[in-house]
Design an enzyme around this catalytic site. Structure first.
Site, PDB file in Angstrom:
ATOM      1  CD  GLU A  92      11.701  -1.137 -31.321  1.00 34.77           C
ATOM      2  OE1 GLU A  92      10.595  -1.667 -31.133  1.00 34.77           O
ATOM      3  OE2 GLU A  92      12.116  -0.176 -30.644  1.00 34.77           O
ATOM      4  CG  ASP A 108      11.781   3.739 -17.052  1.00 32.48           C
ATOM      5  OD1 ASP A 108      10.802   2.995 -16.912  1.00 32.48           O
ATOM      6  OD2 ASP A 108      12.156   4.170 -18.161  1.00 32.48           O
ATOM      7  CB  ALA A 147       5.720   2.360 -21.757  1.00 32.68           C
ATOM      8  CD  GLN A 148       1.185  -1.348 -20.598  1.00 39.57           C
ATOM      9  OE1 GLN A 148       0.558  -1.479 -19.557  1.00 39.57           O
ATOM     10  NE2 GLN A 148       0.701  -0.690 -21.636  1.00 39.57           N
ATOM     11  N   GLY A 204       6.454  11.997 -17.866  1.00 44.82           N
ATOM     12  CA  GLY A 204       6.489  10.809 -18.704  1.00 44.82           C
ATOM     13  C   GLY A 204       5.273   9.932 -18.439  1.00 44.82           C
TER      14      GLY A 204
END
Length: 449
Positions: free
Chosen positions: A177, A314, A325-326, A15
């Site tokens: 979303e 994570d 993600a960052q 990932g």
């Protein structure tokens, strides 16, 4: 240094975290082995668009081997990690055919990511699937499309209403979303495609246990998001928790007590749980874990007592950073640089420092919220920023251009969704087996870390 004596780095997970470690070691005198349960690197922030039929999976999930093909000191293996033997410095894994694999290492980086958390109610997984993998997104797409197909076939008004009721649980960025895309499908994309059913009649609910949608964002952005969703026809239920489910309903507990809503489609976006590898590392090193099962690591991302073992992404608890993600990307780059520094004899260790680039979430077409550069943006400006940033972080110009083209075609010119593919066999399986996986939601590394 001979080829046989090169420093061996094993990276668990392809990932954001694992891939950035691997790329940071591109010119180092090491051999890198990336082991993952899938053969692709998944750009999770756009996964919901696969579930909505906007993007094909290939644009956001390039083959991992292809991503690192020019990096001669790296290889990728499709396998599932079963054991981390820290004393023997060996990662044990199982190949797709069950064959055992042993991967010796000098440095180990575990970036196992996270999976869904049902807060102790794992039975909900059968009725309310989450979305962490390409397979999850495909299942959700099948279920959403099936609901409209079954509504077209239904002759009983109550049954039709149940198929046209969609409940999304969790109003973080992912939930917002997803619910926005369901609303656009029902109210903008599909009305002219069906004859016996008016898709405008779809009832779309968003449940959130907290007192506001997108809780991490500023109040101004929360208010804008809720107002925009309600204008799109979404019922936003705050201070509401899902306390029960079956194949045809969800029971929620809100300010006015319990209420049962008849629905055939439930989507879980309420929480995450660290990869089981975090618990395994914690058990073998004595490290602590938080409520989400994330392992507590040192300021340099090493696990306690094991300077040769890093954990990132994570699955770790570090300085209260969010599981997005960052942090995983920045931790990956940091660990790669630290490994190279150690090999060069530099034992100085500066702690990991996170640079917050802001947060973003899209609500629907031309509507998004962004908190970046010390400023807050909404509407078209926020949507433009969101699109630019997400395209920028995709891997490969082909995928970037393909995504922009697909967005323009699906969202601007045709107002359609070009990837609404479902077969009778898929619909049959969904209709009889239910919306989610039969298995409990316990699995190995996911794609975020």
């Amino acid at each position: 240094m001979s080829e046989e004596q090169r420093h061996r780095v094993v990276v668990v997970g392809g990932g954001f975290g694992g891939l950035n470690v691997t790329k940071a070691l591109a010119h180092a005198d090491v051999d890198v082995t990336v082991v993952d349960r899938t053969n692709h690197h998944l750009f999770q922030p756009l996964l919901y668009q696969v579930a909505a039929g906007i993007l094909p999976p290939g644009l956001i999930a390039p083959a991992l081997r292809g991503v690192i093909r020019k990096q001669k000191n790296a290889r990728a293996l499709l396998a599932e990690v079963t054991d981390l033997d820290l004393d023997a410095h060996v990662v044990r894994a199982s190949g797709p055919d069950g064959r055992p694999l042993e991967l010796p290492y000098d440095t180990l980086v575990v970036a196992g990511g996270a999976t869904h958390s049902y807060f102790g109610r794992d039975e909900f997984a059968r009725y309310a699937p989450g979305m962490k993998t390409v397979e999850d997104a495909r299942h959700l797409r099948d279920q959403i499309l099936l609901a409209f197909e079954m509504a077209e076939l239904a002759t009983d008004p109550q049954e039709r209403a149940e198929w046209l009721t969609f409940v999304v649980i969790g109003a973080g960025p992912t939930g917002v979303e997803l619910v926005g895309q369901v609303a656009e499908l029902a109210h903008t994309v599909l009305p002219q495609d069906y004859r016996a059913v008016d898709t405008h009649e779809a009832r779309i609910l968003l449940l959130e246990g907290a007192g506001a949608v997108v809780p991490p964002f500023a109040p101004k952005l929360q208010r804008y998001t809720q107002g925009r969703l309600e204008a799109m026809g979404v019922e936003v239920r705050l201070h509401s928790l899902a306390v029960g489910m079956d194949g045809e309903s969800v029971t929620l507990k809100g300010p006015d007590g319990e209420e049962t809503i008849r629905t055939r489609t439930r989507i879980w976006a309420a929480g995450v749980q660290a990869s089981p590898l975090a618990a395994q590392l914690a058990e073998r090193t004595g490290a602590g874990t938080d409520r989400a099962g994330r392992i507590e690591v040192n300021p340099d991302c090493t696990v306690p007592g094991r300077p040769e073992v890093f954990a990132i992404g994570d699955m770790v608890s570090l300085d209260g950073l969010p599981g997005v993600a960052q942090p995983a990307m920045q931790e990956g780059k940091y660990v790669g640089k630290l490994i190279k520094a150690r090999l060069a004899g530099d034992e100085r260790t500066a702690p990991f420092h996170y640079f917050d680039k802001g947060s973003m979430a899209t609500i629907g077409h031309r509507a998004a919220v962004a908190d970046a550069f010390g400023m807050r943006f909404t509407g078209v400006l926020g949507y433009t920023m969101w699109g630019f940033v997400h395209v920028l972080y995709l891997i490969g110009w082909g995928n970037r251009l393909g995504t922009v083209y697909t967005w323009a075609r699906a969202l601007t010119f045709s107002h359609s969704r070009g990837h609404r593919i479902i077969t009778f066999e898929q619909a049959h399986e969904r209709a009889f087996r239910g919306p989610g996986p039969v298995e409990a939601p316990v699995r190995g590394p996911s794609r975020a870390g």
